[in-house]
Design an enzyme around this catalytic site. Structure first.
Site: not given
Ligand code: NAD
Ligand code: UD1
Length: 360
Positions: A154, A130, A158, A64, A223, A203, A18
């Site tokens: 996790y 999140s 947050k 870091d 799932f 995941n 992101i």
């Molecule tokens: P990401 O893992 O791709 O990006 C996070 C970045 O932070 C990575 O580049 C990592 O190397 C860096 N990082 C982690 N720990 C660090 C540290 N101690 N010092 C310096 N750099 C560090 O994740 P993302 O999907 O881009 O998510 C960004 C943020 O959004 C996160 O805080 C995550 O919890 C939040 N978020 C993500 C999602 C999602 O589905 N991707 C959903 C809700 C919230």
């Molecule tokens: C997961 C995290 C959540 C995080 C979000 C975005 C869990 C329990 N929650 O949410 O904390 O904020 O990702 O990063 O992990 N699914 C399948 N097959 C797969 C993967 C997922 O059927 O291989 C289904 C899941 O059951 C769910 C939907 O797809 O119904 C979305 O799953 P996912 O992308 O992992 O996101 P969240 O579960 O919403």
């Protein structure tokens, strides 16, 4: 208008999924960006891709956030106007196995960052939260007044970070924060140059689908199909990462204008089931996605989608990109980069970026 001035923005975790997309939106808005990242979950290769997109060198410091001295030095070297804080570990399953690592990385890193911001007089923070902070919601759509309750370590990190930031805002009336609660970010930059590149087995559902389409995985495991949802599969609020990126830019403008603190949901407001997502992806990509229904995943909930109206009211922001665009752009990224950024192995990883580097 004050909100239209350009700023120097520190983007912690800016090499990640992101963060990198948000960097493109910040650059487009004219802001100067400095990325700080330890590449724990990203590749330095993203920097050259970013440079191609924004058409200018991208400044990056490899550090870091857990290192207080490194963060202090960072703030001595630059005069930031604001910080966007993406840096965190985010894998729910892993957080059950390594809670100490999650608390150490996410909370200690944030404490160091906030301390340095405060010492340097940098009073504007946009924070990545999140929808996980809502846990298993009592009803949908979820608004910001909903009961908070986390279901995994996790999510707890947050929530603690949100509370820490809120306490800081109370303690110092000059400190302003925008707390953005993302729902399910998917998709990629339209160039196909940057996108989501999970390490190992994905995941999350969208990168998994992409890897099935690309032939890297045989089939998707869905799932559970016995949830109380229209087709029995889990329902989520998928949001295009470029819509999310734009939200950070407008949240920053909001803070710069001095309109106060903010906690908002970022989603489309529309729930999509796993099966709907699979079919939309098949239409957008022309690929067939084989799947099988397996048992529910531990900790999953049936239905999570946002009421995004507060973000619309306060920020004038709403999503523009639909499910088709999310699938199309995710697939463009995947097909242009079948192996993602091809991260360097742990051995070579330390060399490409030393402690400080500007990609030119
Ligand atoms: P990401 O893992 O791709 O990006 C996070 C970045 O932070 C990575 O580049 C990592 O190397 C860096 N990082 C982690 N720990 C660090 C540290 N101690 N010092 C310096 N750099 C560090 O994740 P993302 O999907 O881009 O998510 C960004 C943020 O959004 C996160 O805080 C995550 O919890 C939040 N978020 C993500 C999602 C999602 O589905 N991707 C959903 C809700 C919230
Ligand atoms: C997961 C995290 C959540 C995080 C979000 C975005 C869990 C329990 N929650 O949410 O904390 O904020 O990702 O990063 O992990 N699914 C399948 N097959 C797969 C993967 C997922 O059927 O291989 C289904 C899941 O059951 C769910 C939907 O797809 O119904 C979305 O799953 P996912 O992308 O992992 O996101 P969240 O579960 O919403």
């Amino acid at each position: 208008m004050a909100g239209q001035t350009t700023k120097c923005v520190l983007v912690c975790g800016g090499a990640g999924y992101i963060g990198s997309h948000t960097c493109t939106a910040l650059a487009e808005r004219g802001h100067r960006i400095v990325i700080a990242d330890n590449f724990a979950n990203s590749s330095p290769r993203v920097l050259l891709r970013l440079q191609r997109i924004v058409g200018a060198p991208v400044e990056c410091e490899r550090l870091d956030l857990r290192s207080k001295s490194a963060v202090t030095r960072l703030f001595k070297r630059h005069r930031f106007d604001a910080v966007i804080h993406f840096a965190a570990l985010k894998a729910v399953g892993e957080s059950f196995e390594r809670p100490l690592a999650y608390f150490d990385n996410n909370i200690s890193g944030t404490i160091n960052l906030l301390g340095s911001m405060h010492d340097a007089g940098v009073m504007r923070l946009v924070f990545s939260s999140s929808a996980t902070v809502y846990g298993d919601p009592e009803s949908v759509p979820i608004n910001e007044q909903a009961r908070l309750g986390v279901t995994n370590p996790y999510g707890r990190t947050k929530l603690v970070m949100e509370q820490l930031i809120e306490d800081l805002c109370h303690a110092d009336g000059c400190f302003r924060a925008a707390n953005l609660r993302y729902f399910n970010p998917v998709g990629a930059h339209p160039s196909g140059l940057i996108g989501e590149d999970p390490a190992g087995i994905p995941n999350n559902v969208m990168p998994y689908i992409c890897q099935v389409a690309a032939g890297r995985r045989g089939k998707l495991s869905i799932f559970g199909d016995d949830y109380p949802t229209p087709d029995g599969t889990g329902v989520r609020d998928y949001i295009h990462v470029m819509d999310l990126a734009r939200a950070h830019v407008v949240a920053l403008d909001y803070l710069v204008r001095g309109d106060g603190n903010l906690t908002v949901n970022l989603g489309t407001g529309r729930g999509i089931s796993v099966l709907e997502l699979v079919h939309a992806f098949e239409r957008a990509s022309g690929c067939s996605i084989p799947y099988e229904i397996v048992a529910r995943r531990r900790g999953d909930v049936a239905e999570v989608y946002a009421d995004p109206s507060l973000a619309r009211r306060l920020l004038g922001w709403r999503t523009r990109l639909d499910l088709h665009a999310m699938c199309r752009d995710a697939w463009r990224w995947q097909s242009m980069n079948p192996d993602g950024y091809q991260r360097p192995t742990a051995k070579t990883k330390s060399s490409p970026l030393a402690s400080r580097k500007t990609m030119t």
